[in-house]
Design a protein around this motif. Structure first.
Motif, mmCIF file in Angstrom:
data_model
loop_
_atom_site.group_PDB
_atom_site.id
_atom_site.type_symbol
_atom_site.label_atom_id
_atom_site.label_comp_id
_atom_site.label_asym_id
_atom_site.label_seq_id
_atom_site.Cartn_x
_atom_site.Cartn_y
_atom_site.Cartn_z
ATOM 1 N N PHE A 59 0.839 -1.367 0.030
ATOM 2 C CA PHE A 59 0.189 0.017 -0.086
ATOM 3 C C PHE A 59 0.888 1.192 -0.010
ATOM 4 O O PHE A 59 1.670 1.547 0.833
ATOM 5 C CB PHE A 59 -0.880 0.121 1.204
ATOM 6 N N GLU A 60 0.696 2.220 -0.824
ATOM 7 C CA GLU A 60 1.551 3.309 -1.058
ATOM 8 C C GLU A 60 1.255 4.334 0.081
ATOM 9 O O GLU A 60 2.215 5.084 0.293
ATOM 10 C CB GLU A 60 1.262 3.888 -2.503
ATOM 11 N N SER A 61 0.075 4.179 0.895
ATOM 12 C CA SER A 61 -0.116 5.179 1.915
ATOM 13 C C SER A 61 -1.216 4.704 2.858
ATOM 14 O O SER A 61 -1.887 3.661 2.520
ATOM 15 C CB SER A 61 -0.647 6.620 1.309
ATOM 16 N N LYS A 62 -1.435 5.379 3.998
ATOM 17 C CA LYS A 62 -2.278 5.012 4.887
ATOM 18 C C LYS A 62 -3.650 5.402 3.965
ATOM 19 O O LYS A 62 -4.762 4.512 4.340
ATOM 20 C CB LYS A 62 -2.231 5.781 5.980
ATOM 21 N N GLN A 63 -4.096 6.408 3.406
ATOM 22 C CA GLN A 63 -5.039 6.223 2.541
ATOM 23 C C GLN A 63 -5.505 5.341 1.839
ATOM 24 O O GLN A 63 -6.575 4.970 1.399
ATOM 25 C CB GLN A 63 -4.982 7.743 1.765
ATOM 26 N N ALA A 64 -4.415 4.543 1.065
ATOM 27 C CA ALA A 64 -4.870 3.369 0.298
ATOM 28 C C ALA A 64 -5.173 2.265 0.999
ATOM 29 O O ALA A 64 -6.218 1.591 0.612
ATOM 30 C CB ALA A 64 -3.304 2.913 -0.545
ATOM 31 N N ILE A 65 -4.788 2.040 2.479
ATOM 32 C CA ILE A 65 -5.291 0.911 3.270
ATOM 33 C C ILE A 65 -6.779 1.549 3.674
ATOM 34 O O ILE A 65 -7.737 0.725 3.592
ATOM 35 C CB ILE A 65 -4.504 0.761 4.528
ATOM 36 N N GLY A 66 -7.260 2.781 4.156
ATOM 37 C CA GLY A 66 -8.249 3.343 4.490
ATOM 38 C C GLY A 66 -9.330 3.099 3.048
ATOM 39 O O GLY A 66 -10.494 2.732 3.256
ATOM 40 N N GLU A 67 -8.658 3.259 1.895
ATOM 41 C CA GLU A 67 -9.578 3.259 0.740
ATOM 42 C C GLU A 67 -10.264 1.834 0.542
ATOM 43 O O GLU A 67 -11.311 1.667 0.164
ATOM 44 C CB GLU A 67 -8.996 3.645 -0.260
ATOM 45 N N VAL A 68 -9.473 0.729 0.913
ATOM 46 C CA VAL A 68 -9.841 -0.623 0.745
ATOM 47 C C VAL A 68 -11.007 -0.940 1.815
ATOM 48 O O VAL A 68 -12.000 -1.337 1.579
ATOM 49 C CB VAL A 68 -8.593 -1.547 1.033
ATOM 50 N N ILE A 69 -10.660 -0.231 3.112
ATOM 51 C CA ILE A 69 -11.613 -0.606 4.159
ATOM 52 C C ILE A 69 -13.050 0.142 3.983
ATOM 53 O O ILE A 69 -14.032 -0.301 4.171
ATOM 54 C CB ILE A 69 -11.098 -0.069 5.549
ATOM 55 N N CYS A 70 -12.999 1.392 3.450
ATOM 56 C CA CYS A 70 -13.992 2.150 3.289
ATOM 57 C C CYS A 70 -14.886 1.378 1.985
ATOM 58 O O CYS A 70 -16.148 1.351 2.221
ATOM 59 C CB CYS A 70 -13.731 3.687 2.943
ATOM 60 N N ALA A 71 -14.073 0.918 1.031
ATOM 61 C CA ALA A 71 -14.810 0.368 -0.140
ATOM 62 C C ALA A 71 -15.587 -0.834 0.314
ATOM 63 O O ALA A 71 -16.723 -1.041 0.004
ATOM 64 C CB ALA A 71 -13.890 0.053 -1.254
ATOM 65 N N ASN A 72 -14.857 -1.553 1.169
ATOM 66 C CA ASN A 72 -15.791 -2.743 1.746
ATOM 67 C C ASN A 72 -16.779 -2.412 2.715
ATOM 68 O O ASN A 72 -18.010 -2.936 2.627
ATOM 69 C CB ASN A 72 -14.617 -3.535 2.585
ATOM 70 N N ARG A 73 -16.646 -1.334 3.532
ATOM 71 C CA ARG A 73 -17.809 -0.910 4.120
ATOM 72 C C ARG A 73 -19.089 -0.399 3.285
ATOM 73 O O ARG A 73 -20.227 -0.768 3.321
ATOM 74 C CB ARG A 73 -17.714 0.173 5.163
ATOM 75 N N LEU A 74 -18.808 0.418 2.224
ATOM 76 C CA LEU A 74 -19.744 0.969 1.523
ATOM 77 C C LEU A 74 -20.270 -0.063 0.501
ATOM 78 O O LEU A 74 -21.579 -0.026 0.286
ATOM 79 C CB LEU A 74 -19.259 2.224 0.626
ATOM 80 N N HIS A 75 -19.338 -1.024 0.040
ATOM 81 C CA HIS A 75 -20.034 -2.081 -0.568
ATOM 82 C C HIS A 75 -21.164 -2.965 0.100
ATOM 83 O O HIS A 75 -22.234 -3.363 -0.164
ATOM 84 C CB HIS A 75 -18.921 -3.213 -1.163
ATOM 85 N N THR A 76 -20.918 -3.188 1.627
ATOM 86 C CA THR A 76 -21.850 -3.797 2.412
ATOM 87 C C THR A 76 -23.120 -3.044 2.280
ATOM 88 O O THR A 76 -24.236 -3.939 2.200
ATOM 89 C CB THR A 76 -21.282 -4.288 3.659
ATOM 90 N N ILE A 77 -23.168 -1.693 2.385
ATOM 91 C CA ILE A 77 -24.334 -1.032 2.401
ATOM 92 C C ILE A 77 -25.023 -1.036 1.322
ATOM 93 O O ILE A 77 -26.320 -1.312 1.089
ATOM 94 C CB ILE A 77 -23.977 0.636 2.785
ATOM 95 N N MET A 78 -24.343 -1.084 -0.005
ATOM 96 C CA MET A 78 -25.014 -1.234 -1.211
ATOM 97 C C MET A 78 -25.587 -2.544 -1.385
ATOM 98 O O MET A 78 -26.665 -2.557 -2.093
ATOM 99 C CB MET A 78 -24.130 -0.497 -2.370
ATOM 100 N N ALA A 79 -24.979 -3.375 -0.930
ATOM 101 C CA ALA A 79 -25.283 -5.053 -1.088
ATOM 102 C C ALA A 79 -26.840 -5.040 -0.482
ATOM 103 O O ALA A 79 -27.915 -5.690 -0.802
ATOM 104 C CB ALA A 79 -24.527 -5.852 -0.565
ATOM 105 N N ALA A 80 -26.903 -4.313 0.843
ATOM 106 C CA ALA A 80 -27.946 -4.329 1.387
ATOM 107 C C ALA A 80 -29.207 -3.617 0.672
ATOM 108 O O ALA A 80 -30.230 -3.963 0.994
ATOM 109 C CB ALA A 80 -27.876 -3.757 2.871
ATOM 110 N N VAL A 81 -28.964 -2.514 0.170
ATOM 111 C CA VAL A 81 -29.915 -1.703 -0.491
ATOM 112 C C VAL A 81 -30.400 -2.502 -1.754
ATOM 113 O O VAL A 81 -31.614 -2.627 -2.036
ATOM 114 C CB VAL A 81 -29.182 -0.493 -1.039
ATOM 115 N N ASP A 82 -29.393 -3.394 -2.604
ATOM 116 C CA ASP A 82 -29.978 -4.032 -3.836
ATOM 117 C C ASP A 82 -30.586 -5.074 -3.337
ATOM 118 O O ASP A 82 -31.671 -5.476 -3.993
ATOM 119 C CB ASP A 82 -28.465 -4.361 -4.319
ATOM 120 N N GLU A 83 -30.352 -5.642 -2.180
ATOM 121 C CA GLU A 83 -31.122 -6.602 -1.735
ATOM 122 C C GLU A 83 -32.773 -6.415 -1.551
ATOM 123 O O GLU A 83 -33.504 -6.851 -1.928
ATOM 124 C CB GLU A 83 -30.547 -7.256 -0.763
#
Length: 205
Positions: A59-83
């Motif tokens: 990971f090139e930066s702390k933000q790059a790590i946070g980006e993956v974590i954030c993407a995972n969390r937002l993906h969980t929200i959108m999966a719930a919405v799609d369902e």
């Protein structure tokens, strides 16, 4: 002359993918305990047991790590919405469920994983790729629901589709954008019910 068969390369430990997953998992736990803003890559390296240089290989930066974590969390929200949206054929009901589920999922993350919520808020404020993808997903879903409603005769057809979808998104934004939702949590459930009804009345043919 035949060349000697090549031998398989030696096993050097876990794959890069496994190491990345290990770093993200450890960072999720660490950020969830101490917060994203207050944590440095050095702090994270000590907690995981890796050197800082080793983490920077993945990971090139702390933000790059946070980006993956954030993407995972937002993906969980959108999966719930799609369902939630996928369980009804009615466009008006899809719109209600989308709005309701977005607010419920966002509020749950805020109250149960407050420090991880800060990553989502930072992502929204700085428009990280994960935040842009989240916005685009919501906008695309709104557009699809409005289009379906028009085809079914549930919604008016005079206003341009993109104008209608943009207006609905603007109404929803204070309650679905992580950075804004934290300031609108009080009465959010009631507000979203009322706003959904108002939007649906404006869409009536």
């Amino acid at each position: 002359m035949h060349s000697a068969p090549s031998s398989p390369p030696p096993v050097r430990g876990p794959s890069d993918h496994d190491v990345r997953d290990q770093i993200v998992e450890a960072a999720t736990e660490y950020f969830g305990r101490y917060g994203y803003e207050k944590t440095t890559v050095s702090d994270l390296a000590k907690a995981i047991g890796f050197s800082k240089a080793y983490i920077y290989k993945f990971f090139e930066s702390k933000q790059a790590i946070g980006e993956v974590i954030c993407a995972n969390r937002l993906h969980t929200i959108m999966a719930a919405v799609d369902e939630a949206v996928g369980t009804t054929a009615s466009a008006p009901e899809k719109l209600r469920r989308m709005f309701k589920t977005l607010v419920e999922a966002g509020s749950e993350l805020f109250f149960n994983d407050r420090k991880l919520w800060d990553i989502a808020a930072t992502s929204a404020g700085e428009m990280w790729p994960s935040a842009r993808a989240y916005d685009e997903h919501v906008r695309a879903l709104v557009t699809r629901i409005v289009r379906d409603g028009r085809e079914a005769g549930d919604f008016e057809r005079k206003t341009p589709l993109d104008e209608t979808a943009d207006a609905i998104y603007l109404v929803m934004r204070p309650y679905v954008n992580p950075l804004l939702l934290q300031h609108n949590l009080s009465g959010a459930a009631q507000a979203t019910r009322q706003l959904s009804s108002l939007v649906l009345r404006s869409l009536a043919p």
